[in-house]
Design a protein around this motif. Structure first.
Motif, PDB file in Angstrom:
ATOM      1  N   ILE A   1       0.862  -1.182   0.000  1.00  0.00           N
ATOM      2  CA  ILE A   1       0.000   0.000   0.000  1.00  0.00           C
ATOM      3  C   ILE A   1       0.899   1.233   0.000  1.00  0.00           C
ATOM      4  O   ILE A   1       1.690   1.433   0.928  1.00  0.00           O
ATOM      5  N   LEU A   2       0.813   2.024  -1.034  1.00  0.00           N
ATOM      6  CA  LEU A   2       1.581   3.267  -1.101  1.00  0.00           C
ATOM      7  C   LEU A   2       0.643   4.421  -0.768  1.00  0.00           C
ATOM      8  O   LEU A   2      -0.300   4.709  -1.512  1.00  0.00           O
ATOM      9  N   GLU A   3       0.886   5.048   0.357  1.00  0.00           N
ATOM     10  CA  GLU A   3       0.075   6.185   0.767  1.00  0.00           C
ATOM     11  C   GLU A   3       0.658   7.472   0.185  1.00  0.00           C
ATOM     12  O   GLU A   3       1.850   7.544  -0.152  1.00  0.00           O
ATOM     13  N   SER A   4      -0.183   8.465   0.080  1.00  0.00           N
ATOM     14  CA  SER A   4       0.283   9.769  -0.387  1.00  0.00           C
ATOM     15  C   SER A   4      -0.560  10.862   0.252  1.00  0.00           C
ATOM     16  O   SER A   4      -1.630  10.610   0.794  1.00  0.00           O
ATOM     17  N   TYR A   5      -0.042  12.063   0.191  1.00  0.00           N
ATOM     18  CA  TYR A   5      -0.750  13.233   0.681  1.00  0.00           C
ATOM     19  C   TYR A   5      -0.538  14.358  -0.316  1.00  0.00           C
ATOM     20  O   TYR A   5       0.559  14.529  -0.876  1.00  0.00           O
ATOM     21  N   GLY A   6      -1.587  15.119  -0.526  1.00  0.00           N
ATOM     22  CA  GLY A   6      -1.437  16.299  -1.366  1.00  0.00           C
ATOM     23  C   GLY A   6      -2.680  17.161  -1.301  1.00  0.00           C
ATOM     24  O   GLY A   6      -3.644  16.857  -0.603  1.00  0.00           O
ATOM     25  N   LEU A   7      -2.641  18.257  -2.011  1.00  0.00           N
ATOM     26  CA  LEU A   7      -3.779  19.146  -2.174  1.00  0.00           C
ATOM     27  C   LEU A   7      -3.640  19.780  -3.540  1.00  0.00           C
ATOM     28  O   LEU A   7      -2.526  19.917  -4.063  1.00  0.00           O
ATOM     29  N   THR A   8      -4.761  20.117  -4.155  1.00  0.00           N
ATOM     30  CA  THR A   8      -4.740  20.536  -5.556  1.00  0.00           C
ATOM     31  C   THR A   8      -3.717  21.638  -5.797  1.00  0.00           C
ATOM     32  O   THR A   8      -2.914  21.566  -6.738  1.00  0.00           O
ATOM     33  N   GLU A   9      -3.714  22.669  -4.940  1.00  0.00           N
ATOM     34  CA  GLU A   9      -2.791  23.783  -5.138  1.00  0.00           C
ATOM     35  C   GLU A   9      -1.349  23.434  -4.777  1.00  0.00           C
ATOM     36  O   GLU A   9      -0.433  24.204  -5.046  1.00  0.00           O
ATOM     37  N   GLY A  10      -1.137  22.251  -4.186  1.00  0.00           N
ATOM     38  CA  GLY A  10       0.203  21.834  -3.775  1.00  0.00           C
ATOM     39  C   GLY A  10       0.947  21.022  -4.800  1.00  0.00           C
ATOM     40  O   GLY A  10       2.040  20.544  -4.508  1.00  0.00           O
ATOM     41  N   GLY A  11       0.366  20.844  -5.985  1.00  0.00           N
ATOM     42  CA  GLY A  11       1.126  20.164  -7.015  1.00  0.00           C
ATOM     43  C   GLY A  11       0.440  19.174  -7.931  1.00  0.00           C
ATOM     44  O   GLY A  11       0.745  19.139  -9.093  1.00  0.00           O
ATOM     45  N   PRO A  12      -0.429  18.252  -7.504  1.00  0.00           N
ATOM     46  CA  PRO A  12      -1.073  18.197  -6.193  1.00  0.00           C
ATOM     47  C   PRO A  12      -0.403  17.322  -5.141  1.00  0.00           C
ATOM     48  O   PRO A  12      -0.765  17.399  -3.966  1.00  0.00           O
ATOM     49  N   VAL A  13       0.554  16.455  -5.497  1.00  0.00           N
ATOM     50  CA  VAL A  13       1.111  15.538  -4.497  1.00  0.00           C
ATOM     51  C   VAL A  13       2.336  16.173  -3.832  1.00  0.00           C
ATOM     52  O   VAL A  13       3.182  16.765  -4.499  1.00  0.00           O
ATOM     53  N   VAL A  14       2.409  16.018  -2.508  1.00  0.00           N
ATOM     54  CA  VAL A  14       3.539  16.534  -1.731  1.00  0.00           C
ATOM     55  C   VAL A  14       4.367  15.381  -1.170  1.00  0.00           C
ATOM     56  O   VAL A  14       5.572  15.293  -1.394  1.00  0.00           O
ATOM     57  N   PHE A  15       3.721  14.486  -0.432  1.00  0.00           N
ATOM     58  CA  PHE A  15       4.376  13.307   0.139  1.00  0.00           C
ATOM     59  C   PHE A  15       3.888  12.061  -0.593  1.00  0.00           C
ATOM     60  O   PHE A  15       2.701  11.952  -0.913  1.00  0.00           O
ATOM     61  N   SER A  16       4.800  11.106  -0.794  1.00  0.00           N
ATOM     62  CA  SER A  16       4.389   9.824  -1.352  1.00  0.00           C
ATOM     63  C   SER A  16       5.312   8.724  -0.856  1.00  0.00           C
ATOM     64  O   SER A  16       6.531   8.916  -0.771  1.00  0.00           O
ATOM     65  N   SER A  17       4.712   7.586  -0.515  1.00  0.00           N
ATOM     66  CA  SER A  17       5.516   6.402  -0.235  1.00  0.00           C
ATOM     67  C   SER A  17       6.241   6.000  -1.518  1.00  0.00           C
ATOM     68  O   SER A  17       5.779   6.284  -2.626  1.00  0.00           O
ATOM     69  N   SER A  18       7.366   5.327  -1.366  1.00  0.00           N
ATOM     70  CA  SER A  18       8.164   4.898  -2.517  1.00  0.00           C
ATOM     71  C   SER A  18       8.150   3.380  -2.630  1.00  0.00           C
ATOM     72  O   SER A  18       8.213   2.676  -1.620  1.00  0.00           O
ATOM     73  N   ARG A  19       8.069   2.903  -3.842  1.00  0.00           N
ATOM     74  CA  ARG A  19       8.160   1.455  -4.048  1.00  0.00           C
ATOM     75  C   ARG A  19       9.588   0.991  -3.790  1.00  0.00           C
ATOM     76  O   ARG A  19      10.557   1.637  -4.175  1.00  0.00           O
ATOM     77  N   GLY A  20       9.698  -0.128  -3.100  1.00  0.00           N
ATOM     78  CA  GLY A  20      11.015  -0.688  -2.814  1.00  0.00           C
ATOM     79  C   GLY A  20      11.687  -0.065  -1.623  1.00  0.00           C
ATOM     80  O   GLY A  20      12.811  -0.438  -1.281  1.00  0.00           O
ATOM     81  N   ALA A  21      11.019   0.894  -0.966  1.00  0.00           N
ATOM     82  CA  ALA A  21      11.609   1.548   0.209  1.00  0.00           C
ATOM     83  C   ALA A  21      10.956   0.992   1.474  1.00  0.00           C
ATOM     84  O   ALA A  21       9.956   0.277   1.419  1.00  0.00           O
TER      85      ALA A  21
ATOM     86  N   VAL B   1       3.773  23.513  -7.191  1.00  0.00           N
ATOM     87  CA  VAL B   1       2.859  24.380  -6.450  1.00  0.00           C
ATOM     88  C   VAL B   1       2.196  25.375  -7.410  1.00  0.00           C
ATOM     89  O   VAL B   1       2.838  25.933  -8.300  1.00  0.00           O
ATOM     90  N   ALA B   2       0.902  25.569  -7.236  1.00  0.00           N
ATOM     91  CA  ALA B   2       0.143  26.470  -8.104  1.00  0.00           C
ATOM     92  C   ALA B   2       0.715  27.885  -8.085  1.00  0.00           C
ATOM     93  O   ALA B   2       1.306  28.322  -7.091  1.00  0.00           O
ATOM     94  N   LYS B   3       0.503  28.611  -9.187  1.00  0.00           N
ATOM     95  CA  LYS B   3       0.900  30.018  -9.243  1.00  0.00           C
ATOM     96  C   LYS B   3       0.049  30.856  -8.296  1.00  0.00           C
ATOM     97  O   LYS B   3       0.411  31.982  -7.961  1.00  0.00           O
ATOM     98  N   GLY B   4      -1.059  30.305  -7.895  1.00  0.00           N
ATOM     99  CA  GLY B   4      -1.988  31.013  -7.023  1.00  0.00           C
ATOM    100  C   GLY B   4      -3.399  30.606  -7.368  1.00  0.00           C
ATOM    101  O   GLY B   4      -3.632  29.688  -8.161  1.00  0.00           O
ATOM    102  N   TYR B   5      -4.359  31.293  -6.758  1.00  0.00           N
ATOM    103  CA  TYR B   5      -5.768  31.057  -7.044  1.00  0.00           C
ATOM    104  C   TYR B   5      -6.259  32.075  -8.062  1.00  0.00           C
ATOM    105  O   TYR B   5      -5.896  33.251  -8.011  1.00  0.00           O
ATOM    106  N   TRP B   6      -7.098  31.626  -8.969  1.00  0.00           N
ATOM    107  CA  TRP B   6      -7.625  32.477 -10.030  1.00  0.00           C
ATOM    108  C   TRP B   6      -8.494  33.588  -9.430  1.00  0.00           C
ATOM    109  O   TRP B   6      -9.412  33.322  -8.661  1.00  0.00           O
ATOM    110  N   ASN B   7      -8.158  34.841  -9.771  1.00  0.00           N
ATOM    111  CA  ASN B   7      -8.979  35.999  -9.389  1.00  0.00           C
ATOM    112  C   ASN B   7      -9.089  36.217  -7.877  1.00  0.00           C
ATOM    113  O   ASN B   7     -10.057  36.811  -7.409  1.00  0.00           O
ATOM    114  N   LEU B   8      -8.112  35.761  -7.111  1.00  0.00           N
ATOM    115  CA  LEU B   8      -8.187  35.925  -5.657  1.00  0.00           C
ATOM    116  C   LEU B   8      -6.873  36.495  -5.112  1.00  0.00           C
ATOM    117  O   LEU B   8      -6.151  35.837  -4.362  1.00  0.00           O
TER     118      LEU B   8
END
Length: 513
Positions: free
Chosen positions: A303-323, A364-371
């Motif tokens: 099981i490879l878990e990950s964490y992210g958010l849309t404006e963050g790339g969206p993935v920030v942390f990810s488990s690695s295969r073979g690690a 990482v996103a350039k920012g939010y549109w119109n905000l």
């Protein structure tokens, strides 16, 4: 700085494996060469409507192969696709159309009734329907695509140019458009392909909604690697398990709620041959430790878990295969991604302490549109995104997500984190699922409240839940109230709908008074 147009993501696969299956859905199979031609034709189709560099085009589809050709075809002409959650209500849908300033929308005919209300409101100039439409005059996507040439002059772009404008869910306010860039999306696709060791020999299964970041980032990773993608119309445990068996899928991606459904079905129907599966990806919302352990026991895969958010790339942390991955942790930051854990006074916190996660990466996103005002509060001048999520890092850099900063419960000065309370309660043998939220308290300020889904045929009382917590957790953090549900409500993207739970809590309080 110039960069390759992200719409050309499949170029290498087209050169090396033109006849290999790129997309598979039911009886349909498109090779990489066919997909490339269809992306070019889609680009020419939108050019014929006057769509040009920088223009936004709304895309309103369920899980359909055409969604993918449309998204990348729009990118190829330098325009910006805006994928829209098809489960949004009319108000949020109309808000996104107005906010992004799209003149055109391409949609699946099954959503014609919802799109007809946009037409009646006069919100767009061009309506392009895939399939038969009758409620209002719409151009036929399929007929127009067939008439387009397969050659396309692809627009030159810069790495920092916006290529994709997904909107956040808007569950706690208006949706926000996240400006993702050509260079950033190339980076995230390659970083994920590398840490997960995905190659052209893999076959990915995608059942989660294509308009959501979980699906798209893994589609991008797979196309970058030249892998094949098996696309399902939605989350159906029987169809998912049958597809793994018949299509020889080597990995799949999903959210915790999806895997809980698969586990429940598989336990009653254990005859499926899942030997082709090498790993499964789990992310997009809090991943209970008990779920990870049960998946590994039953499906016998990593099981490879990950964490992210849309404006963050969206993935920030990810488990690695073979690690050496750690259960309950989404792993380390992706290569090229920097993170900080920041305290309330703006200081960097040492390992083991919980603070707000700040992220800096090419994705990482350039920012939010119109905000602009929101951008000033969430993005620092030197490129850090303040995620609003709480995290701690251990001595070896493994991340552990504690929840949203806004979700932290301040119990008379003691801090408690819903995810940690949930993880403890999930160890109870008669609790299948749980969500903890905060409730106002006249003395403590806030106290935890638990919504519990018991295991089938179990007898569980509120006192049982509270006694268990007293035995294993900090007394100040015990749930003051416990409510039992048959299942937790979910948003359209498979996350627990905390807004709905808050409404249920308020309704209960109103009835009690």
């Amino acid at each position: 700085m110039k960069a390759s147009n992200f719409g050309l993501l499949i170029d290498q696969a087209v050169r090396l494996h033109p006849d290999k299956a790129a997309l598979i859905s039911g009886e349909q199979t498109w090779t990489y060469a066919e997909l490339n031609d269809r992306m070019n034709k889609a680009g020419n189709l939108f050019k014929s409507f006057g769509v040009k560099r920088g223009d936004r085009v709304a895309v309103f589809f369920g899980n359909d192969l055409r969604f993918i050709e449309i998204i990348f075809g729009i990118m190829r002409i330098g325009a910006i696709p805006v994928p829209v959650n098809v489960k949004l209500g009319d108000d949020h849908l109309a808000y996104i159309i107005r906010d992004c300033g799209a003149d055109a929308i391409v949609f699946h005919a099954s959503f014609e009734e919802k799109i007809s209300r946009l037409y009646e409101a006069g919100l767009l100039k061009h309506y392009i329907g895939a399939g038969s439409t009758s409620l209002f005059p719409a151009h036929s996507y399929d007929e127009l695509l067939a008439d387009q040439p397969a050659g396309l002059a692809v627009a030159e772009v810069r790495a920092e140019d916006v290529c994709y404008l997904p909107y956040t869910s808007g569950s706690t306010g208006k949706p926000k458009g996240c400006m993702l860039t050509h260079g950033g999306q190339y980076w995230i696709s390659e970083a994920l392909r590398t840490v997960r060791k995905v190659s052209h020999e893999d076959r990915a299964l995608i059942a989660v909604p294509l308009y959501h970041a979980n699906a798209m980032v893994n589609i991008q990773m797979s196309l970058r690697a030249g892998a094949s993608i098996v696309l399902l119309p939605g989350v159906d445990p029987k169809n998912i398990l049958e597809s793994v068996q018949t299509q020889g899928c080597t990995f799949m991606t999903g959210v915790p709620a999806m895997y809980q459904m698969i586990l429940s079905y598989y336990k009653e129907n254990p005859h499926y041959d899942l030997s082709s599966l090498r790993f499964i990806l789990c992310g997009s919302s809090e991943v209970p430790l008990e779920l990870v352990q049960e998946l590994e026991r039953n499906l016998r895969v990593d099981i490879l878990e990950s964490y992210g958010l849309t404006e963050g790339g969206p993935v920030v942390f990810s488990s690695s295969r073979g690690a050496h991955n750690r259960q309950g942790s989404p792993g380390h930051p992706l290569p090229g991604c920097r993170v900080r854990v920041v305290g309330e006074d703006g200081e960097d916190l040492p390992p083991g302490q919980v603070g707000e996660l700040w992220v800096k990466s090419p994705g990482v996103a350039k920012g939010y549109w119109n905000l602009p005002e929101v951008n000033a509060s969430r993005f620092t001048p030197d490129g850090w995104l303040k995620t609003g999520d709480l995290v701690r890092l251990d001595e070896e850099g493994y991340a552990y997500i504690a929840g949203r900063k806004d979700d932290m419960i301040n119990i008379g000065g003691e801090k408690a984190y819903p995810k940690e309370i949930q993880n403890l309660l999930l160890k109870h043998p008669n609790i299948a699922n749980v969500c903890v939220i905060a409730k106002a308290h006249p003395v403590k300020g806030q106290v935890p409240v638990a919504f519990v889904v018991p295991t089938e045929d179990s007898e569980l009382s509120a006192k049982d839940v509270q006694d268990y917590f007293f035995q294993h957790g900090a007394a100040y953090a015990y749930p003051r109230e416990v409510y039992f549900l048959d299942e937790l409500p979910l948003t359209g993207t498979g996350k627990v709908d905390r807004t709905k739970l808050t409404s249920l809590l308020n309704e209960n309080d109103a009835n009690a008074n």
